[in-house]
Scaffold this active site. Structure first.
Site, PDB file in Angstrom:
ATOM      1  N   ASP A  10       0.819   3.124   5.862  1.00  0.00           N
ATOM      2  CA  ASP A  10       1.627   1.998   6.315  1.00  0.00           C
ATOM      3  C   ASP A  10       1.112   1.513   7.659  1.00  0.00           C
ATOM      4  O   ASP A  10       0.733   2.316   8.515  1.00  0.00           O
ATOM      5  CB  ASP A  10       3.090   2.409   6.470  1.00  0.00           C
ATOM      6  CG  ASP A  10       3.802   2.530   5.136  1.00  0.00           C
ATOM      7  OD1 ASP A  10       3.184   2.232   4.095  1.00  0.00           O
ATOM      8  OD2 ASP A  10       4.980   2.918   5.136  1.00  0.00           O
ATOM      9  N   ARG A  46      -1.295  -2.709  -0.367  1.00  0.00           N
ATOM     10  CA  ARG A  46       0.057  -3.257  -0.455  1.00  0.00           C
ATOM     11  C   ARG A  46       0.098  -4.492   0.445  1.00  0.00           C
ATOM     12  O   ARG A  46      -0.250  -4.425   1.624  1.00  0.00           O
ATOM     13  CB  ARG A  46       1.097  -2.247   0.014  1.00  0.00           C
ATOM     14  CG  ARG A  46       2.529  -2.814  -0.011  1.00  0.00           C
ATOM     15  CD  ARG A  46       3.493  -1.954   0.763  1.00  0.00           C
ATOM     16  NE  ARG A  46       3.611  -0.625   0.174  1.00  0.00           N
ATOM     17  CZ  ARG A  46       3.828   0.481   0.876  1.00  0.00           C
ATOM     18  NH1 ARG A  46       3.922   0.421   2.194  1.00  0.00           N
ATOM     19  NH2 ARG A  46       3.939   1.636   0.276  1.00  0.00           N
TER      20      ARG A  46
END
Length: 325
Positions: A130, A178
């Site tokens: 992330d 992502r």
């Protein structure tokens, strides 16, 4: 200060974060956080897997500033990986390098990431890096690239509000990515500031990676963008196994089930842990349409009390600073 800035400021308040942990998830966040323990999150994963939905699991953590905290986070993540393997769950890991020491000890962070990625690789489990604020963005990318020389089970996040987002998507087109709009406050010299500009860049990213990249995770609750993706993949004959939709746990659950039932790959972002406050506040800080979803699905009397306490504490802090000047 607008509402988004307010919630971001709350997410960064260590005192409020520590206080919220004392109450567990009893203040309303249980609607968007899948428990505080591994057994609790396993129950949720199994329920979603039964509906044809995969999960990406985030062991929540804020304000990691020493080696002991970073190593504890590593051990928690390793425990989740072992459980995913032992239980045969359809799930992978999302982690933040700052939780593993990135901000104060780069080699400690790398060594912990190496242990995590190697263990996950041995079990065939994907690890997603992330991204957070711009301050640590490129260090996170470099850590991932360093590990990718040895392991192929790593990928990262591209945030559409950054001006350089498309450049980074091109740089990492051979990685599983992502794609998100972005959930932090960034300076106008680095990032788009309006919803219209962010959405426009987000669609560019999605289309680029669907046409040129590896597996694409499209993380959004925006039904207009989801509809656009459906039309785009049909028009370009992009197979469903080349991408997935992602949403956060507790948001637009019926749409999540419907997309899975339509035959699209779907993955729910599943946060868990006692350190839930910062995550919860950032969800309240996101785009207006997401804030509206939170108000409808999460807010109750207790949650409103929490936010009210946070507002009072934050306002008091601002007034105190002004008085000292």
């Amino acid at each position: 200060m607008n509402l988004r800035d307010f919630f971001i400021a709350l997410s960064e308040n260590r005192a409020l974060n520590a206080g919220a942990q004392k109450f567990g998830l009893r203040l309303g966040a249980q609607s968007v956080v899948a428990g505080t323990t591994i057994p609790e999150v396993v129950t949720t994963i199994k329920r979603l897997n039964a509906k044809g939905i995969a999960c990406t699991v985030d062991n929540l953590g804020e304000f990691v500033h020493d080696e002991a905290e970073a190593l504890a986070a590593k051990n928690n993540i390793l425990a989740v990986i072992e459980t995913i393997h032992a239980e045969g769950l359809n799930a992978h890991i999302s982690l933040k390098p700052t939780q593993l020491g990135l901000s104060f000890d780069l080699e400690l962070c790398y060594n912990s990431l190496h242990d995590i990625v190697k263990t996950a690789h041995d079990y065939g489990i994907f690890i997603n890096f992330d991204t957070e604020t711009y301050e640590t963005l490129h260090q996170s990318f470099e850590l991932m690239e360093r590990l990718h020389k040895e392991f192929d089970n790593v990928g990262t996040v591209i945030q559409a509000y950054f001006y350089e987002a498309l450049e980074n998507a091109e740089r990492f087109k051979d990685y599983r990515l992502r794609l998100v709009k972005g959930a932090y406050k960034e300076n106008a010299s680095l990032a788009y500031q309006t919803k219209e500009d962010i959405d426009k860049n987000y669609i560019k990213l999605i289309e680029y990676h669907l046409l040129n990249g590896k597996f694409t995770s499209i993380a959004t609750h925006d039904h207009n963008i989801i509809a656009h993706v459906k039309r785009f993949v049909k028009a370009h004959n992009i197979p469903h196994d080349a991408f997935e939709f992602q949403m956060l746990y507790g948001f637009r659950s019926e749409m999540q089930y419907d997309l899975a039932a339509e035959g699209f790959n779907f993955c729910t972002y599943l946060p868990f842990g006692a350190d839930w406050y910062g995550y919860f506040m950032r969800r309240l800080a996101e785009r207006p349409q997401n804030l509206e979803l939170v108000v409808k699905q999460v807010f109750d009397k207790k949650t409103t009390t929490l936010v009210g306490v946070g507002l009072g504490a934050f306002a008091l802090g601002r007034l105190t600073k002004r008085a000292k000047k």
